[in-house]
Design a protein around this motif. Structure first.
Motif, mmCIF file in Angstrom:
data_model
loop_
_atom_site.group_PDB
_atom_site.id
_atom_site.type_symbol
_atom_site.label_atom_id
_atom_site.label_comp_id
_atom_site.label_asym_id
_atom_site.label_seq_id
_atom_site.Cartn_x
_atom_site.Cartn_y
_atom_site.Cartn_z
ATOM 1 N N LEU A 23 0.845 -1.109 0.044
ATOM 2 C CA LEU A 23 0.135 -0.009 -0.019
ATOM 3 C C LEU A 23 0.926 1.130 0.043
ATOM 4 O O LEU A 23 1.866 1.345 0.638
ATOM 5 C CB LEU A 23 -0.812 -0.090 1.292
ATOM 6 N N GLU A 24 0.600 2.098 -0.736
ATOM 7 C CA GLU A 24 1.315 3.369 -0.659
ATOM 8 C C GLU A 24 1.159 4.283 0.514
ATOM 9 O O GLU A 24 0.110 4.113 1.347
ATOM 10 C CB GLU A 24 0.771 4.416 -1.755
ATOM 11 N N ALA A 25 2.465 4.416 1.121
ATOM 12 C CA ALA A 25 2.617 4.973 2.467
ATOM 13 C C ALA A 25 1.923 6.227 2.839
ATOM 14 O O ALA A 25 1.648 6.559 3.852
ATOM 15 C CB ALA A 25 3.985 4.763 2.785
ATOM 16 N N ASP A 26 1.813 6.912 1.737
ATOM 17 C CA ASP A 26 0.809 8.146 1.782
ATOM 18 C C ASP A 26 -0.400 8.093 1.605
ATOM 19 O O ASP A 26 -1.339 9.164 1.702
ATOM 20 C CB ASP A 26 1.523 9.334 0.727
ATOM 21 N N ARG A 27 -1.049 6.742 1.683
ATOM 22 C CA ARG A 27 -2.384 6.694 1.366
ATOM 23 C C ARG A 27 -2.861 5.517 2.593
ATOM 24 O O ARG A 27 -3.162 4.456 2.322
ATOM 25 C CB ARG A 27 -2.966 6.015 0.165
ATOM 26 N N PRO A 28 -2.702 5.805 3.793
ATOM 27 C CA PRO A 28 -2.715 4.594 4.895
ATOM 28 C C PRO A 28 -4.252 4.237 5.183
ATOM 29 O O PRO A 28 -4.516 3.146 5.588
ATOM 30 C CB PRO A 28 -2.315 5.617 6.351
ATOM 31 N N THR A 29 -5.247 5.110 4.526
ATOM 32 C CA THR A 29 -6.659 4.369 4.643
ATOM 33 C C THR A 29 -6.946 3.622 3.633
ATOM 34 O O THR A 29 -8.165 3.030 3.399
ATOM 35 C CB THR A 29 -7.575 5.523 4.997
ATOM 36 N N GLY A 30 -5.994 3.552 2.305
ATOM 37 C CA GLY A 30 -6.255 2.717 1.492
ATOM 38 C C GLY A 30 -6.272 1.394 1.520
ATOM 39 O O GLY A 30 -6.185 0.647 2.892
ATOM 40 N N GLU A 31 -6.613 0.519 0.616
ATOM 41 C CA GLU A 31 -6.529 -1.033 0.724
ATOM 42 C C GLU A 31 -5.352 -1.670 0.100
ATOM 43 O O GLU A 31 -4.838 -1.213 -0.936
ATOM 44 C CB GLU A 31 -7.622 -1.535 -0.192
ATOM 45 N N PHE A 32 -4.695 -2.461 0.967
ATOM 46 C CA PHE A 32 -3.615 -3.200 0.554
ATOM 47 C C PHE A 32 -3.973 -4.079 -0.658
ATOM 48 O O PHE A 32 -4.998 -4.705 -0.697
ATOM 49 C CB PHE A 32 -2.937 -3.968 1.740
ATOM 50 N N ARG A 33 -3.033 -4.199 -1.472
ATOM 51 C CA ARG A 33 -3.349 -5.146 -2.839
ATOM 52 C C ARG A 33 -2.257 -6.429 -2.755
ATOM 53 O O ARG A 33 -1.065 -6.055 -2.351
ATOM 54 C CB ARG A 33 -3.257 -4.379 -3.991
#
Length: 682
Positions: A258-268
């Motif tokens: 997961l992009e570290a600047d999008r901590p609320t995103g979804e891991f792929r």
């Protein structure tokens, strides 16, 4: 008289085999009779070793006297700070510090002096307070250097409480999260921290997202691993561009990013798990680097596009003679840590040049990258040691290709490496396999001499030739110290490991006995005291059954000696994931029969055994205290010889006592027993 454990028949039936276990009652930790028995064993061990008190104190003072008690590590550059730890005379635990940075050259170290402008981040002595045990599980500074996430434990059971500190104000935040595991990772902006928790079997299986300044009850479950064979962890790439959520069993990996600047995103998912395929990933600018064993037993290094990380293109092809261990990505170069011919090495892959390996000064050594958090750098920090060279920290200048010694661990009292020698010998196992042995001895020692032979031999863990201050107390008394690099470990590559697990596990034990016999036949040893811990403790119990006459004594530390009963019980910590190491005796009758034929507890018989010292901890969650307790009880009831001693730390975990002075005293106790036992056998 030694304690006599009561015998209470407990019946177990597996695959048509009925077994009576008379000491199963010792598994009940909160039973007052269990505690009373362990305390009685401690009292007996204290009585049997009372005559060694002066020698114990002498060895403790030798260890203490050779150690620079007020010392500091070489600082490591990260962002605007140099980070380091230091110790102070008379204090049990380390102190974590930092100073403002300027340039790539570390600040000049002056023995016994803190660095100018020092900021103390954590003082382990203050955190420990009056507790008999203290451990730090996590210590992670946010990318901008303003916040510190750290976790503490006071029992040894490896369940920590997470706390946070503002490094600008020095204030501890109200954030507090109990029951977490080791490790964790910050988001790029330092507003979010990811951590793991464990299930009832002590398996890290959940990743949570915590927003700084909010209650722990509001933390978000990011991922739950339902397969009981897999552990999970979370980290941040060196570039700080990606969060890495890894799941791994003993033989299989799966990574999510997961992009570290999008901590609320979804891991792929990078690449879905495939049984038997292990891989690791690091970010290298415009691509990923992937170290994997897909059709490559000793691993291959590949590249992968950022938008398609599951597609791998070979960069360093598989080699039969070289096991690739790890890869570190930097902005202008890549570093590969490898193993060849039983020794470690480092290979540099410049972005604009030919690959090459770093030359090292001794024929026997251990080397590894160490403390390299900066992505953009012209230097590589490495750690180096050998059996006669104390741990050393180097910077390798990538432009000049020069090794710059920054610090060698001081050894007080006039230690001179020239007074000692190290050797590599090869034993021949019963199946003809040549098994390496690393040996250290003081020059002028008359041979054959009493010998300590150390071994482990599981999980592909290698016991590499390294230095020990405490070991000097043996060498200076005319001992030989040797390491048996037996199968089941990783010293000679992945095949070395595969040939010492599952239905080949007995190779581990016969290799060790062959090493002991070689040392005697080659004129090194007048008598061998065997030593090993954890899975190496299983080794100790197995070789004591296999060839008790080969050993003058056996030291088994937190020993996995009741392995079959443990691996049969999936409710116990670690059991299910261990099926990929030992096999599954619960469901496979062939595995059951094979394990039963070698596990130490089941195979104690009426022969004459050497003296045995078993050391364990009541709060150990990896090898439960009752394994050595049952083993010693059965030895005392069934076997001849001995004596058989059990020492239980009543307030510690798998690593034993936590403070450095306490651990030195424990080592002095063990070494005094070894010296006395070897002397009695002459």
């Amino acid at each position: 008289m030694p304690p006599t454990a009561k015998k209470v028949p407990s019946e177990r039936v597996h695959h048509g085999d009925t077994v009576i276990d008379h000491y199963a009652w010792l598994t009940v930790k909160d039973d007052p009779e269990t505690i009373a028995y362990l305390e009685a064993e401690n009292a007996y061990t204290q009585q049997m070793t009372a005559h060694l008190k002066p020698l114990q104190e002498t060895i403790f003072q030798e260890i203490k006297g050779r150690t620079l008690e007020t010392d500091l590590s070489v600082p490591t550059r990260k962002g605007d700070w140099w980070y380091y730890s230091r110790t102070e005379e008379g204090k049990q635990y380390g102190i974590q510090c930092r100073v403002a940075a300027a340039g790539e050259t570390p600040p000049e170290l002056k023995a016994g002096e803190p660095l100018p402008g020092e900021q103390v981040m954590l003082d382990g002595n203050e955190l420990a307070g009056e507790s008999d045990f203290f451990a730090l599980g996590t210590s992670a500074v946010s990318p901008d250097g303003t916040l510190l996430a750290y976790s503490v434990n006071f029992t040894g059971d490896e369940r920590f409480t997470l706390k946070m500190k503002n490094l600008v104000t020095g204030q501890t935040l109200t954030d507090e999260i109990p029951g977490i595991f080791y490790g964790g990772a910050w988001s790029a902006d330092g507003t979010t921290f990811f951590y793991t928790t464990v299930d009832e079997a002590w398996r890290p299986y959940r990743v949570y997202r915590h927003t700084v300044g909010t209650p722990a009850a509001d933390d978000v479950l990011v991922h739950e691993e339902e397969d009981e064979r897999f552990w999970i962890g979370v980290g941040l790439t060196r570039s700080e561009r990606y969060l890495i959520l890894s799941a791994g069993s003993k033989i299989t990996s799966e990574i999510r990013i997961l992009e570290a600047d999008r901590p609320t995103g979804e891991f792929r998912v990078v690449r879905p798990r495939e049984t038997g395929v292990e891989y690791g990933l690091d970010h290298a600018g415009d691509r990923f680097l992937v170290l994997h064993n897909k059709n490559a037993e000793n691993f291959e290094l590949a590249t992968a596009p950022l938008d398609d990380p599951g597609t791998w293109t070979p960069l360093i092809a598989h080699r039969e003679d070289t096991r690739l261990l790890d890869v570190d990505a930097f902005s202008g170069h890549t570093v590969v840590h490898f193993r060849r011919d039983g020794l470690t090495g480092i290979r540099i892959l410049p972005a604009d040049g030919e690959p090459y390996e770093i030359g090292l000064p001794e024929p026997i050594y251990d080397v590894a990258p160490s403390g390299n958090p900066e992505f953009v750098t012209g230097r590589l920090r490495i750690g180096y040691t050998s059996m006669i060279t104390p741990p050393s920290v180097y910077d390798y200048d990538l432009a000049s290709r020069e090794l710059i010694l920054l610090k060698r661990k001081p050894v007080l009292g006039g230690y001179d490496p020239a007074d000692y020698e190290q050797f590599r010998e090869w034993a021949t196992a019963p199946d003809g396999t040549r098994v390496p042995i690393s040996i250290a001895v003081r020059k002028g020692t008359e041979r054959p001499a009493p010998t300590v032979l150390y071994g482990y031999g599981s999980y592909e863990i290698s016991v590499d030739p390294s230095f020990s201050v405490a070991r000097l107390s043996l060498l200076d008394r005319g001992f030989v110290f040797a390491i048996a690099h037996i199968r089941g470990g990783g010293e000679m590559g992945r095949r070395w490991y595969e040939d010492g697990k599952f239905q080949q596990k007995k190779n581990t034990f016969t290799d060790f006995v062959a090493c002991a016999e070689h040392l005697k036949a080659a004129g090194w040893s007048s008598g061998v005291v065997a030593r090993g811990g954890s899975a190496g403790g299983l080794l100790m119990g197995a070789v004591a059954n296999l060839a008790p006459e080969a050993f003058a004594g056996v030291v088994a530390e937190v020993p996995f000696v009741d392995a079959l009963n443990t691996i049969l019980d999936p409710s116990l910590p670690l059991t299910v994931i261990e099926w990929d190491e030992w096999g599954d005796p619960l469901h496979d009758p062939d595995v059951y029969a094979y394990m039963k034929s070698y596990t130490p507890y089941e195979n104690v018989d009426g022969r004459v055994y050497p003296p045995i010292l078993a050391i364990t901890s009541l709060n150990d969650t990896r090898v439960l205290y009752h394994e050595p307790a049952k083993w010693i009880a059965r030895l005392r009831d069934t076997a001849r010889g001995g004596p058989f001693l059990l020492k239980t730390e009543m307030g510690a975990g798998h690593g034993g006592r936590s403070g450095r002075y306490d651990s030195w005293r424990e080592e002095a106790f063990t070494l005094s027993w070894i010296l006395d036992t070897a002397k009695a056998a002459q």
